[in-house]
Design an enzyme around this catalytic site. Structure first.
Site, PDB file in Angstrom:
ATOM      1  CG  ASP A  58      -1.940  -1.104   1.255  1.00  0.00           C
ATOM      2  OD1 ASP A  58      -1.732  -2.118   0.554  1.00  0.00           O
ATOM      3  OD2 ASP A  58      -2.950  -0.978   1.979  1.00  0.00           O
ATOM      4  CE  LYS A  89      -5.032   1.877   3.076  1.00  0.00           C
ATOM      5  NZ  LYS A  89      -3.839   1.164   3.606  1.00  0.00           N
ATOM      6  CE  LYS A 115      -6.625  -1.409   3.153  1.00  0.00           C
ATOM      7  NZ  LYS A 115      -5.248  -1.929   3.334  1.00  0.00           N
TER       8      LYS A 115
END
EC number: 4.1.2.4
Length: 256
Positions: free
Chosen positions: A102, A165, A197
């Site tokens: 991430d 995300k 996400k």
């Protein structure tokens, strides 16, 4: 099973159970691995700092939970615009054995009008990842402006992101339904293989159901799976287990 219980069950299966605190230790990560193996099934992944990947891998193997993915973070949490450092961190994370990375998009640079550095950073980090899944954190709560949230999402997808995300969980405003609407719409327009996400601020099954509902409305019920949808959370799990009558009511927490 009630709709709320169904949402709780799904959210567990879609969760990146997270600890990204300055005081994290090997023992806290070991405990997180044990928590990820829940009475309602395993979470999709855990999300931890890179230095804890080896102990997490060992623990998950000992638990027979090899299906739980190990995610980590790079260029975190500030989203700096130094591409070389972001790439070095990402390569190191992959070398440590991360299944997923991430990375924080250089969102402040975008706010100052620089689109190219974000695109180039994501592109370079995806090249560094190879087959490892790359999730790009756009920090939607700081971008705030719908046009900027849209642009960060577009640039990330164009550069090769596997997921977009919402948040690091380190700023006052994290996942919101408004940001989810924009980001999921961009996915529907650009590439429905890209995942989404929401991270931080999802506290219970009702809120999880709300995010799932938006995803299903925009992309269809069949779209939502661990390959395309994750919840980033630390305190959500206990609440979901309580909804499923598998745990006591959670204590109030400041957790992500």
């Amino acid at each position: 099973m009630t709709d709320l219980k169904k949402a709780a069950q799904r959210a567990i299966e879609l969760m990146d159970l997270t600890t990204l605190n300055d005081d994290d230790t090997d023992q806290k990560v070991i405990d997180l691995c044990h928590k990820a193996v829940t009475p309602a099934g395993n979470t999709a992944a855990i999300c931890i700092y890179p230095r804890f990947i080896p102990i997490a891998r060992k623990t998950l193997d000992e638990l027979g939970a090899e299906d739980i993915q190990i995610a980590t973070v790079t260029n975190f949490p500030h989203g700096n615009d130094d591409i070389a450092i972001a790439v070095l961190e990402t390569r190191a994370a992959v070398a440590y054995g991360a299944d997923e990375v991430d990375v924080v998009f250089p969102y402040r640079a975008l706010m100052e009008g620089n689109e190219s550095v974000g695109y180039e950073l994501v592109k370079a980090c995806k090249e560094a990842c190879g087959d490892v899944l790359l999730k790009v954190i756009i920090e939607s709560g700081v971008l705030a402006d719908p046009a900027l949230i849209r642009r960060a999402s577009e640039l990330s997808i164009d550069a090769g992101a596997d997921f977009i995300k919402t948040s690091t969980g380190k700023v006052p405003v994290n996942a919101t339904i408004e940001a989810a609407e924009i980001m999921l719409t961009v996915i529907s327009e650009k590439n429905t293989k890209v995942g989404f996400k929401p991270a931080g601020g999802v506290r219970d099954a009702a809120q999880a159901a709300e995010f799932l509902g938006v995803a299903e409305r925009i992309l269809g019920a069949d779209w939502v799976s661990p390959r395309t949808f994750r919840f980033g959370a630390s305190s959500l799990l206990n609440s979901l287990l309580h909804t499923l009558e598998l745990a006591d009511a959670p204590k109030p927490t400041q957790g992500y």
